[in-house]
Write a protein that holds these residues in place. Structure first.
Motif, mmCIF file in Angstrom:
data_model
loop_
_atom_site.group_PDB
_atom_site.id
_atom_site.type_symbol
_atom_site.label_atom_id
_atom_site.label_comp_id
_atom_site.label_asym_id
_atom_site.label_seq_id
_atom_site.Cartn_x
_atom_site.Cartn_y
_atom_site.Cartn_z
ATOM 1 N N PRO A 14 0.819 -1.221 0.000
ATOM 2 C CA PRO A 14 0.000 0.000 0.000
ATOM 3 C C PRO A 14 0.852 1.271 0.000
ATOM 4 O O PRO A 14 0.522 2.227 -0.714
ATOM 5 C CB PRO A 14 -0.826 -0.127 1.278
ATOM 6 N N VAL A 15 1.935 1.249 0.776
ATOM 7 C CA VAL A 15 2.817 2.414 0.761
ATOM 8 C C VAL A 15 3.500 2.530 -0.592
ATOM 9 O O VAL A 15 3.653 3.630 -1.147
ATOM 10 C CB VAL A 15 3.854 2.342 1.893
ATOM 11 N N GLY A 16 3.898 1.398 -1.151
ATOM 12 C CA GLY A 16 4.550 1.410 -2.453
ATOM 13 C C GLY A 16 3.666 1.984 -3.535
ATOM 14 O O GLY A 16 4.133 2.702 -4.433
ATOM 15 N N ALA A 17 2.342 1.682 -3.474
ATOM 16 C CA ALA A 17 1.413 2.214 -4.460
ATOM 17 C C ALA A 17 1.331 3.740 -4.363
ATOM 18 O O ALA A 17 1.268 4.438 -5.390
ATOM 19 C CB ALA A 17 0.037 1.590 -4.257
ATOM 20 N N VAL A 18 1.338 4.258 -3.133
ATOM 21 C CA VAL A 18 1.314 5.707 -2.952
ATOM 22 C C VAL A 18 2.593 6.328 -3.487
ATOM 23 O O VAL A 18 2.567 7.347 -4.200
ATOM 24 C CB VAL A 18 1.112 6.067 -1.464
#
Length: 290
Positions: free
Chosen positions: A59-63
């Motif tokens: 999820p952080v990577g997507a942001v």
């Protein structure tokens, strides 16, 4: 975060495979893996989950991937604007006009510049020669149109045109019946002028050419050419006005006449500070005919 690592991560986010991403980036896969781990340490969170068939974004990577696209696009645009400014194709040009010279060679030069350098932001202002020169010296303007001569050692200028001076007379003035007016008939005639402080060089040149033998009688000051011509229309005063402004304004009650002999003239010039390093100024000067 280094932009280089963000670029690496953006490619990885698109490929979701370290081997393919490394091939696109033309670096070794271990080097890519190392740079992604460094980026994760800088951010303080895992960005990808590694698997046998590739990897997936956390999820952080997507942001981070979404923000990287926006950030890198802005960086690329900024780099292009900077490069264009260096080439004289972008950047900003703070340009001051002079009130007594609009249209003609002035507007033609500016339009040619805009067409040749559409990425340059032209910020126009309008003033008189003396304030324009002061603005150049103070760094408020990058270039300015002026009425020469300009003798300040900190200013450079190039001529871009010459205008004939016309005699503005009240419609009922006795000299209005003549097609051309001898200068000697103007001795002692009450005249209206704008304040000399607006452009000392131009003021003195007008007086010297129109009243070469003396006899200049200043009856009043007006702030600009339009008000000057309105004073002439009201009667009682005459004026010498550049032909461009005089014919463009066309004030009712004013008759324009040429002088006998060699026509008196005033120049229009493009000035800039001798210390200027603005590429847009150099680009503008390149369009001035030698």
């Amino acid at each position: 975060m280094e932009l280089r690592r963000l670029r690496y991560f953006m490619v990885l986010a698109e490929e979701l495979h370290f081997t393919r991403a490394a091939a696109r980036l033309r670096i070794a896969q271990p080097a890519l893996s190392q740079q992604i781990r460094v980026l994760e340490r800088e951010i303080g969170a895992r960005l990808v989950e590694r698997g046998r068939g590739g990897c997936a974004l956390t999820p952080v990577g997507a942001v981070v991937a979404a923000e990287a696209v926006t950030l890198l696009a802005e960086v690329a645009a900024a780099e292009e604007r900077i490069a264009a400014a260096v080439r004289g194709q972008g950047g900003r040009l703070r340009l001051a006009y002079t009130r007594s010279a609009r249209g003609g060679s002035v507007d033609e030069l500016v339009e040619r510049f805009r067409a040749a350098h559409p990425l340059v932001e032209v910020v126009p202002e309008t003033g008189w020669t003396a304030p324009n020169v002061a603005g150049l010296l103070a760094g408020r303007y990058d270039a300015a149109f002026v009425r020469p001569p300009v003798d300040d050692p900190g200013i450079r200028w190039l001529p871009i045109g010459t205008e004939e001076l016309l005699l503005a007379l009240p419609a009922g003035h006795p000299l209005a019946a003549r097609r051309r007016v001898p200068r000697e008939l103007l001795r002692g005639e009450p005249a209206v002028m704008w304040p000399r402080d607006n452009g000392p060089g131009m003021y003195d040149r007008i007086v010297a050419q129109v009243w070469p033998g003396g006899g200049f009688v200043l009856a009043r000051h007006e702030p600009d050419d339009e008000q000057l011509l309105r004073s002439v229309a009201a009667g009682g005063v005459i004026a010498a006005v550049p032909s461009g402004r005089a014919t463009a304004l066309r004030v009712p009650g004013v008759v324009l006449r040429r002088f006998t002999g060699v026509p008196p003239t005033v120049d229009i010039g493009l000035a800039w500070a001798a210390s200027s390093r603005n590429p847009a100024v150099r680009a503008l000067l390149a369009l001035v005919s030698p």
